[in-house]
Design a protein around this motif. Structure first.
Motif, mmCIF file in Angstrom:
data_model
loop_
_atom_site.group_PDB
_atom_site.id
_atom_site.type_symbol
_atom_site.label_atom_id
_atom_site.label_comp_id
_atom_site.label_asym_id
_atom_site.label_seq_id
_atom_site.Cartn_x
_atom_site.Cartn_y
_atom_site.Cartn_z
ATOM 1 N N GLU A 409 61.559 56.973 7.947
ATOM 2 C CA GLU A 409 62.383 55.332 8.196
ATOM 3 C C GLU A 409 63.511 55.639 7.692
ATOM 4 O O GLU A 409 64.267 55.318 8.491
ATOM 5 C CB GLU A 409 61.699 55.002 6.989
ATOM 6 C CG GLU A 409 62.643 53.400 7.250
ATOM 7 C CD GLU A 409 61.687 52.499 5.643
ATOM 8 O OE1 GLU A 409 62.594 51.445 5.259
ATOM 9 O OE2 GLU A 409 60.792 52.874 5.230
ATOM 10 N N LYS A 410 64.554 56.479 7.401
ATOM 11 C CA LYS A 410 65.699 57.158 7.296
ATOM 12 C C LYS A 410 66.048 57.609 8.362
ATOM 13 O O LYS A 410 67.419 57.458 9.214
ATOM 14 C CB LYS A 410 65.895 57.936 6.164
ATOM 15 C CG LYS A 410 65.446 57.444 4.798
ATOM 16 C CD LYS A 410 66.409 58.271 4.031
ATOM 17 C CE LYS A 410 66.125 58.110 2.351
ATOM 18 N NZ LYS A 410 65.997 58.809 1.421
ATOM 19 N N LEU A 411 65.050 58.025 8.822
ATOM 20 C CA LEU A 411 65.313 59.012 9.756
ATOM 21 C C LEU A 411 65.919 57.954 11.429
ATOM 22 O O LEU A 411 66.985 58.221 12.441
ATOM 23 C CB LEU A 411 64.793 60.351 10.415
ATOM 24 C CG LEU A 411 65.503 61.044 11.839
ATOM 25 C CD1 LEU A 411 66.241 61.669 11.745
ATOM 26 C CD2 LEU A 411 64.148 62.424 12.015
ATOM 27 N N VAL A 412 65.035 57.628 11.650
ATOM 28 C CA VAL A 412 65.182 56.353 12.477
ATOM 29 C C VAL A 412 66.562 55.459 12.145
ATOM 30 O O VAL A 412 66.789 55.271 13.655
ATOM 31 C CB VAL A 412 63.471 55.548 12.483
ATOM 32 C CG1 VAL A 412 63.928 54.486 13.724
ATOM 33 C CG2 VAL A 412 62.337 56.678 13.275
ATOM 34 N N SER A 413 66.291 55.110 11.230
ATOM 35 C CA SER A 413 67.224 54.466 11.424
ATOM 36 C C SER A 413 68.864 54.637 11.561
ATOM 37 O O SER A 413 69.861 53.881 11.914
ATOM 38 C CB SER A 413 67.558 53.895 9.857
ATOM 39 O OG SER A 413 67.832 55.008 8.936
ATOM 40 N N ILE A 415 69.108 57.450 14.365
ATOM 41 C CA ILE A 415 69.077 57.729 15.967
ATOM 42 C C ILE A 415 69.017 56.227 16.494
ATOM 43 O O ILE A 415 69.352 56.445 17.586
ATOM 44 C CB ILE A 415 68.172 58.481 15.576
ATOM 45 C CG1 ILE A 415 66.476 57.879 15.892
ATOM 46 C CG2 ILE A 415 68.499 59.766 14.941
ATOM 47 C CD1 ILE A 415 65.104 59.256 15.722
ATOM 48 N N ASP A 416 67.774 55.782 16.175
ATOM 49 C CA ASP A 416 68.036 54.144 16.577
ATOM 50 C C ASP A 416 67.677 52.689 16.152
ATOM 51 O O ASP A 416 66.873 52.747 15.471
ATOM 52 C CB ASP A 416 66.856 54.682 17.454
ATOM 53 C CG ASP A 416 67.004 52.766 18.946
ATOM 54 O OD1 ASP A 416 67.369 51.874 18.908
ATOM 55 O OD2 ASP A 416 66.366 53.077 19.877
ATOM 56 N N VAL A 419 65.863 49.665 16.559
ATOM 57 C CA VAL A 419 64.482 49.421 16.747
ATOM 58 C C VAL A 419 63.884 49.455 15.231
ATOM 59 O O VAL A 419 63.158 48.645 15.030
ATOM 60 C CB VAL A 419 63.458 51.211 16.817
ATOM 61 C CG1 VAL A 419 62.512 51.416 16.632
ATOM 62 C CG2 VAL A 419 64.219 51.186 19.034
ATOM 63 N N HIS A 420 64.971 49.942 14.325
ATOM 64 C CA HIS A 420 65.023 50.348 12.845
ATOM 65 C C HIS A 420 65.047 48.589 12.235
ATOM 66 O O HIS A 420 63.892 48.155 11.581
ATOM 67 C CB HIS A 420 65.576 50.924 12.302
ATOM 68 C CG HIS A 420 65.968 51.215 10.373
ATOM 69 N ND1 HIS A 420 64.255 51.471 9.879
ATOM 70 C CD2 HIS A 420 66.510 50.642 9.573
ATOM 71 C CE1 HIS A 420 64.606 51.260 8.784
ATOM 72 N NE2 HIS A 420 65.826 50.831 8.195
ATOM 73 N N VAL A 421 66.132 47.684 12.880
ATOM 74 C CA VAL A 421 66.363 46.865 12.652
ATOM 75 C C VAL A 421 65.702 45.468 13.351
ATOM 76 O O VAL A 421 65.032 44.305 12.190
ATOM 77 C CB VAL A 421 67.632 45.703 12.831
ATOM 78 C CG1 VAL A 421 67.490 44.374 12.933
ATOM 79 C CG2 VAL A 421 68.544 46.837 12.293
ATOM 80 N N HIS A 422 64.432 45.955 14.406
ATOM 81 C CA HIS A 422 63.524 44.876 15.152
ATOM 82 C C HIS A 422 62.862 45.210 14.115
ATOM 83 O O HIS A 422 61.822 44.199 13.855
ATOM 84 C CB HIS A 422 62.571 45.295 16.348
ATOM 85 C CG HIS A 422 62.281 44.835 17.216
ATOM 86 N ND1 HIS A 422 62.859 43.780 17.922
ATOM 87 C CD2 HIS A 422 61.644 45.286 17.589
ATOM 88 C CE1 HIS A 422 62.135 43.107 18.219
ATOM 89 N NE2 HIS A 422 61.176 43.994 18.415
ATOM 90 N N MET A 423 61.720 46.403 14.126
ATOM 91 C CA MET A 423 60.657 46.419 12.838
ATOM 92 C C MET A 423 61.022 45.647 12.013
ATOM 93 O O MET A 423 60.172 45.298 10.713
ATOM 94 C CB MET A 423 60.493 47.680 12.677
ATOM 95 C CG MET A 423 60.029 47.895 14.153
ATOM 96 S SD MET A 423 58.964 49.492 14.205
ATOM 97 C CE MET A 423 60.248 50.998 13.422
ATOM 98 N N GLN A 424 62.089 46.049 11.215
ATOM 99 C CA GLN A 424 62.431 44.931 9.886
ATOM 100 C C GLN A 424 61.824 43.843 9.805
ATOM 101 O O GLN A 424 61.768 43.112 9.258
ATOM 102 C CB GLN A 424 64.265 45.925 9.198
ATOM 103 C CG GLN A 424 63.568 46.730 8.479
ATOM 104 C CD GLN A 424 65.220 47.522 7.980
ATOM 105 O OE1 GLN A 424 66.085 46.889 8.776
ATOM 106 N NE2 GLN A 424 65.501 47.902 6.821
ATOM 107 N N VAL A 478 61.056 55.981 18.783
ATOM 108 C CA VAL A 478 62.045 56.040 20.223
ATOM 109 C C VAL A 478 61.536 56.008 21.286
ATOM 110 O O VAL A 478 61.780 55.321 22.046
ATOM 111 C CB VAL A 478 62.848 56.911 19.318
ATOM 112 C CG1 VAL A 478 64.198 57.063 20.944
ATOM 113 C CG2 VAL A 478 63.595 56.813 18.044
ATOM 114 N N ARG A 479 60.845 56.897 21.785
ATOM 115 C CA ARG A 479 60.406 56.663 22.519
ATOM 116 C C ARG A 479 59.159 55.223 23.059
ATOM 117 O O ARG A 479 59.713 55.537 24.490
ATOM 118 C CB ARG A 479 58.777 58.276 23.113
ATOM 119 C CG ARG A 479 58.122 58.068 24.247
ATOM 120 C CD ARG A 479 58.473 58.535 25.643
ATOM 121 N NE ARG A 479 57.769 58.960 27.015
ATOM 122 C CZ ARG A 479 57.050 57.062 27.594
ATOM 123 N NH1 ARG A 479 57.582 56.339 27.323
ATOM 124 N NH2 ARG A 479 56.745 57.776 28.636
#
Length: 533
Positions: A409-413, A415-416, A419-424, A478-479
């Motif tokens: 979760e931290k890593l995706v927040s 690098i992208d 996407v992270h905010v969209h799922m939140q 992220v793919r």
């Protein structure tokens, strides 16, 4: 709890995260499915409309939940009463507008169908005229064989080719939905026999010059009296040829020694040791202390993939013994669902030592008893070596998985963030989909041929299963950035993330995924401050 206030407090939704309270993940017992074959299932469900304010409103108390669902099981209402209730809630203007749109669309479809029919008849007349001219101009020559209409491509007005009668234009509105279902975009289907073997070589036995060169390099490294494991890892990172994969996996996992002279004696000793465990422990599988473990193993094995392999009685017996003996020898974790999947790649790869055809089409019981015993013992020890590095994924509360999901979760927040905010925004928790990614090492997300290719690199990478897997999961998520951002509700996101369209993946897609994962590891593994904002 005597007052209404206390009742509401008791039934209020508890959002606190308790370590170890893992929820079941939808679709965990199935391999990745092909969205081309199931698109109508995904699209058929009515998605809840998002409220303009952002998050959808939820029932927070039991009383609200009860009021919403109080009539869900009423069976006394007849059809007339239900229709009357529905009519009261309908807006007349909306109904009329919708009806007008339906009529208008239907008229347009009929007009388009008439034009298509006219074009098709004109095309047929032209083809018949050309055919007559050819027959007149080629007297005495042998005529070409007739082609069945069911196999003849017919052009449609939208440029798509119709390959069979079932995909021909359908005029009646009743058949319109069937026509839409059958007009999915065509992608080449990988045959059953190619699901385990390398996709790049399946159906094409002749190796390319590059593949032959790589195979020669592996054989040179393996031929020496003391195998250079560092050089073997460098070669294996980009994939291992099928012919040398069994011996390479045994060396990289630490099951076999690098010294050639000691290998045979080591194999004999370890195989005898394993079957000594069978004689010592396996009869206790129906004892009171072990019967629950054995029963769960027997339930899980038929759910594994590929089914045609797992449903063979001989394979089932082998997997039961491997998993039960491992659980008895590792009481700290015991047997946990997900461990069963980790046997399959080793078993399939080691079967390749004795056969040339595909495992899915092969009757394993036709192998000699000695070969079966060797495959079973080798699979047990290599799986044990793998699990030694990730055992905290399967101990009480599964702290290893909890830690990796939080790191993902931290890593995706970083690098992208989009996407992270969209799922939140749509309340998708990483644990709801990434738990399976960590628990099964992406085996339920990828076809088995891709898992075997992925494990080539995991075996070559230091801490591949425990550490590098995190960056593979981040790159994998992220793919699917575009597909994730296209989904606008919780249900759609969860269906996508638990059924990602990887059925047609092969070596090329896995290689790109691994390259991106290596880039992420290079940027973040030795720079923990990059996680911070």
């Amino acid at each position: 709890m005597s007052t209404d206030g206390n009742k509401k407090q008791f039934w209020k939704r508890n959002t606190a995260k308790v370590p170890g309270s893992i929820q079941h993940v939808y679709g965990a017992q199935h391999p990745p499915f092909d969205p081309l074959l199931h698109a109508n299932l995904i699209k058929a469900g009515n998605k809840p409309l998002a409220t303009p304010g952002g998050k959808p409103k939820k029932a927070t108390t039991f009383q609200e939940f009860e009021s919403i669902t109080s009539d869900a099981w009423d069976v006394g209402d007849d059809d007339d009463e239900l229709l009357a209730m529905a009519a009261q809630n309908l807006n007349t203007e909306v109904v009329m507008e919708t009806a007008n749109k339906v009529i208008e669309n239907h008229s347009k479809q009929q007009e388009k169908q008439r034009r298509d029919d006219a074009d098709a008849s004109e095309l047929e007349d032209r083809e018949e005229e050309e055919a007559r001219e050819e027959e007149q101009g080629e007297e005495g020559e042998e005529s070409t064989p007739e082609v069945s209409f069911a196999c003849e491509p017919s052009p449609l007005s939208d440029g798509r080719l119709v390959k069979s009668l079932s995909e021909a234009p359908i005029g009646s509105p009743k058949d319109a939905s069937l026509h839409r279902q059958q007009s999915l975009p065509h992608r080449p289907t990988i045959p059953m026999v190619a699901r385990i073997a390398d996709q790049n070589t399946s159906g094409n036995p002749a190796m390319t010059e590059r593949e032959a060169s790589r195979l020669d390099k592996f054989k040179q490294v393996l031929a020496g009296p003391n195998t250079d494991l560092e050089e073997l890892r460098k070669l294996s990172w980009s994939g291992i040829p099928r012919q040398v994969r069994p011996i390479t996996w045994k060396l990289l996992s630490g099951y076999l020694p690098a010294n050639t002279e000691r290998r045979e004696s080591t194999l004999q000793r370890k195989r005898q040791e394993y079957f000594g465990f069978i004689e010592q422990y396996y009869d206790s599988r129906n004892d009171e202390h072990h019967q629950d473990t054995y029963r769960q193993i027997r339930i899980d094995i038929p759910r594994m993939s590929p089914e045609c392999l797992m449903l063979q009685p001989m394979v089932t017996e082998i997997f039961e013994r491997i998993l039960f003996i491992w659980a008895i020898r590792h009481p700290a974790s015991g047997y946990v669902q997900g461990i069963n999947d980790l046997v399959t790649p080793f078993f399939v790869v080691y079967v390749f030592e004795y056969i040339k055809e595909e495992v899915e089409n092969f009757d394993v019981s036709s192998l000699q008893e000695e070969a079966l015993r060797n495959i079973e013992a080798d699979s047990f020890w290599c799986m044990s070596k793998l699990l030694d590095g990730i055992q905290d994924n399967y101990t009480f509360a599964q702290p290893g998985i909890q830690r990796n999901v939080k790191a993902l979760e931290k890593l995706v927040s970083r690098i992208d963030e989009t996407v992270h905010v969209h799922m939140q925004q749509y309340e998708v928790e990483y644990l709801q989909f990434a738990f399976r990614w960590m628990n099964n090492l992406l085996m339920r997300e990828l076809p088995l041929r891709c898992t075997i290719r992925l494990w080539d690199t995991y075996q070559a990478e230091p801490e591949g299963f425990s550490h590098f897997h995190l960056y593979v999961c981040a790159a994998f998520l992220v793919r699917w950035r575009k597909e994730i951002l296209d989904e606008r509700d919780f249900q759609g996101l969860m269906i996508l993330l638990q059924n990602l369209p990887t059925m047609h993946w092969g070596n090329e897609e896995v290689s790109v995924l691994l390259a991106e994962a290596y880039r992420l590891k290079f940027a973040f593994a030795d720079a923990p401050n990059h996680y911070k904002r």
